[in-house]
Design a protein around this motif. Structure first.
Motif, PDB file in Angstrom:
ATOM      1  N   PHE A  14       0.845  -1.187   0.000  1.00  0.00           N
ATOM      2  CA  PHE A  14       0.000   0.000   0.000  1.00  0.00           C
ATOM      3  C   PHE A  14       0.879   1.234   0.000  1.00  0.00           C
ATOM      4  O   PHE A  14       1.924   1.261   0.640  1.00  0.00           O
ATOM      5  CB  PHE A  14      -0.888   0.025   1.243  1.00  0.00           C
ATOM      6  CG  PHE A  14      -1.786  -1.165   1.328  1.00  0.00           C
ATOM      7  CD1 PHE A  14      -3.037  -1.149   0.742  1.00  0.00           C
ATOM      8  CD2 PHE A  14      -1.375  -2.319   1.978  1.00  0.00           C
ATOM      9  CE1 PHE A  14      -3.868  -2.258   0.805  1.00  0.00           C
ATOM     10  CE2 PHE A  14      -2.187  -3.431   2.043  1.00  0.00           C
ATOM     11  CZ  PHE A  14      -3.433  -3.401   1.455  1.00  0.00           C
ATOM     12  N   LEU A  15       0.434   2.259  -0.690  1.00  0.00           N
ATOM     13  CA  LEU A  15       1.088   3.555  -0.671  1.00  0.00           C
ATOM     14  C   LEU A  15       0.267   4.438   0.269  1.00  0.00           C
ATOM     15  O   LEU A  15      -0.934   4.609   0.064  1.00  0.00           O
ATOM     16  CB  LEU A  15       1.128   4.151  -2.080  1.00  0.00           C
ATOM     17  CG  LEU A  15       1.741   5.527  -2.241  1.00  0.00           C
ATOM     18  CD1 LEU A  15       3.186   5.554  -1.728  1.00  0.00           C
ATOM     19  CD2 LEU A  15       1.687   5.957  -3.697  1.00  0.00           C
ATOM     20  N   ILE A  16       0.898   4.965   1.300  1.00  0.00           N
ATOM     21  CA  ILE A  16       0.258   5.833   2.281  1.00  0.00           C
ATOM     22  C   ILE A  16       0.751   7.244   1.983  1.00  0.00           C
ATOM     23  O   ILE A  16       1.953   7.509   2.111  1.00  0.00           O
ATOM     24  CB  ILE A  16       0.630   5.410   3.727  1.00  0.00           C
ATOM     25  CG1 ILE A  16       0.447   3.904   3.955  1.00  0.00           C
ATOM     26  CG2 ILE A  16      -0.130   6.255   4.744  1.00  0.00           C
ATOM     27  CD1 ILE A  16      -0.946   3.390   3.799  1.00  0.00           C
ATOM     28  N   ARG A  17      -0.153   8.159   1.570  1.00  0.00           N
ATOM     29  CA  ARG A  17       0.309   9.462   1.105  1.00  0.00           C
ATOM     30  C   ARG A  17      -0.805  10.508   1.055  1.00  0.00           C
ATOM     31  O   ARG A  17      -1.976  10.168   1.164  1.00  0.00           O
ATOM     32  CB  ARG A  17       0.933   9.340  -0.276  1.00  0.00           C
ATOM     33  CG  ARG A  17      -0.023   8.777  -1.303  1.00  0.00           C
ATOM     34  CD  ARG A  17       0.510   8.743  -2.720  1.00  0.00           C
ATOM     35  NE  ARG A  17       0.006   9.901  -3.423  1.00  0.00           N
ATOM     36  CZ  ARG A  17       0.739  10.709  -4.152  1.00  0.00           C
ATOM     37  NH1 ARG A  17       2.017  10.500  -4.309  1.00  0.00           N
ATOM     38  NH2 ARG A  17       0.205  11.727  -4.763  1.00  0.00           N
ATOM     39  N   GLU A 105      -1.890   3.501   9.974  1.00  0.00           N
ATOM     40  CA  GLU A 105      -0.948   4.159   9.069  1.00  0.00           C
ATOM     41  C   GLU A 105      -1.486   5.527   8.628  1.00  0.00           C
ATOM     42  O   GLU A 105      -0.735   6.504   8.546  1.00  0.00           O
ATOM     43  CB  GLU A 105      -0.650   3.291   7.849  1.00  0.00           C
ATOM     44  CG  GLU A 105       0.197   2.078   8.153  1.00  0.00           C
ATOM     45  CD  GLU A 105       1.627   2.427   8.523  1.00  0.00           C
ATOM     46  OE1 GLU A 105       2.272   3.234   7.820  1.00  0.00           O
ATOM     47  OE2 GLU A 105       2.117   1.885   9.526  1.00  0.00           O
ATOM     48  N   LEU A 106      -2.777   5.599   8.353  1.00  0.00           N
ATOM     49  CA  LEU A 106      -3.381   6.869   7.966  1.00  0.00           C
ATOM     50  C   LEU A 106      -3.339   7.869   9.133  1.00  0.00           C
ATOM     51  O   LEU A 106      -3.090   9.059   8.922  1.00  0.00           O
ATOM     52  CB  LEU A 106      -4.813   6.657   7.484  1.00  0.00           C
ATOM     53  CG  LEU A 106      -4.938   6.026   6.099  1.00  0.00           C
ATOM     54  CD1 LEU A 106      -6.345   5.490   5.873  1.00  0.00           C
ATOM     55  CD2 LEU A 106      -4.558   7.023   5.013  1.00  0.00           C
ATOM     56  N   TRP A 172       4.825   6.796   2.016  1.00  0.00           N
ATOM     57  CA  TRP A 172       5.658   5.606   2.177  1.00  0.00           C
ATOM     58  C   TRP A 172       4.882   4.367   1.742  1.00  0.00           C
ATOM     59  O   TRP A 172       3.671   4.370   1.656  1.00  0.00           O
ATOM     60  CB  TRP A 172       6.132   5.441   3.620  1.00  0.00           C
ATOM     61  CG  TRP A 172       5.043   5.368   4.648  1.00  0.00           C
ATOM     62  CD1 TRP A 172       4.301   4.277   5.010  1.00  0.00           C
ATOM     63  CD2 TRP A 172       4.556   6.440   5.452  1.00  0.00           C
ATOM     64  NE1 TRP A 172       3.392   4.597   5.981  1.00  0.00           N
ATOM     65  CE2 TRP A 172       3.530   5.919   6.281  1.00  0.00           C
ATOM     66  CE3 TRP A 172       4.878   7.790   5.581  1.00  0.00           C
ATOM     67  CZ2 TRP A 172       2.828   6.701   7.202  1.00  0.00           C
ATOM     68  CZ3 TRP A 172       4.185   8.569   6.503  1.00  0.00           C
ATOM     69  CH2 TRP A 172       3.186   8.021   7.292  1.00  0.00           C
ATOM     70  N   MET A 173       5.649   3.324   1.449  1.00  0.00           N
ATOM     71  CA  MET A 173       5.046   2.030   1.125  1.00  0.00           C
ATOM     72  C   MET A 173       4.909   1.245   2.414  1.00  0.00           C
ATOM     73  O   MET A 173       5.762   1.295   3.280  1.00  0.00           O
ATOM     74  CB  MET A 173       5.933   1.241   0.147  1.00  0.00           C
ATOM     75  CG  MET A 173       5.975   1.818  -1.263  1.00  0.00           C
ATOM     76  SD  MET A 173       4.365   1.882  -2.089  1.00  0.00           S
ATOM     77  CE  MET A 173       3.991   0.151  -2.314  1.00  0.00           C
ATOM     78  N   ALA A 174       3.821   0.538   2.522  1.00  0.00           N
ATOM     79  CA  ALA A 174       3.569  -0.310   3.679  1.00  0.00           C
ATOM     80  C   ALA A 174       3.185  -1.691   3.167  1.00  0.00           C
ATOM     81  O   ALA A 174       2.465  -1.814   2.166  1.00  0.00           O
ATOM     82  CB  ALA A 174       2.461   0.289   4.541  1.00  0.00           C
TER      83      ALA A 174
END
Length: 180
Positions: A14-17, A105-106, A172-174
């Protein structure tokens, strides 16, 4: 004979951005509508409000072969007054809730982004079923309030637990971690 259905496929990354592309912003709006209007019936027609004009939309994007695929989580943040920031409309798509940490993460991105922008106090009205998650993430309950006919806990993040995120658009990638 019992035939078991295969579990829905969940992407491993997942991309967290910060949402910067129009499809990400649209995906966040669509996920919010499905969550707060269709699924939870908190709002009758839509969940949009004046805060959306100033808020920063943050997203969790699933990936396929390292390419962005679909918005599967979102939250918005905004500065209410100098140094006072709020997070709201945290939503994770049903098939991705069992991943167990996309919401966390969000939240990390939300508070870290505000922290980098001069946040001195970060607050949220949290649905009661999510209070324990926020407490595990270093948030303190302040008081219970009724919002839109549903009980919520006003909570405050411990900023010391959230390093500043100076480039939320990069994010970031998770990797997938299944909930226990």
């Amino acid at each position: 004979m019992i035939i078991e259905r295969p579990a829905a496929f969940v992407t491993p990354e997942f991309l967290i951005r910060l949402a910067t592309e129009s499809w990400e912003i649209g995906g966040a709006a669509s996920l919010r509508h499905r969550t707060f209007v269709t699924e939870q019936a908190i709002f009758a027609d839509h969940d949009r409000d004046a805060i959306d004009r100033a808020a920063l939309p943050l997203v969790a994007v699933s990936t396929m072969a390292s390419e962005a695929d679909e918005v599967v989580g979102t939250v918005r943040i905004h500065e209410e007054s100098r140094g006072i920031w709020w997070g709201s409309r945290l939503a994770v798509a049903p098939d991705y809730r069992r991943v167990g940490w996309l919401g966390a993460e969000l939240i990390r991105l939300a508070v870290g982004t505000a922290h980098a922008r001069g946040c001195m106090t970060f607050l949220a009205h949290v649905q009661m079923q999510n209070v324990a998650l926020f407490e595990m993430l270093n948030w303190q309950p302040l008081d219970q309030q009724d919002l839109h006919g549903h009980p919520h806990m006003k909570m405050q993040a411990d900023l010391a637990a959230y390093p500043p995120v100076t480039d939320p658009a990069r994010g970031w990638m998770a990797l997938t971690r299944r909930a226990a």
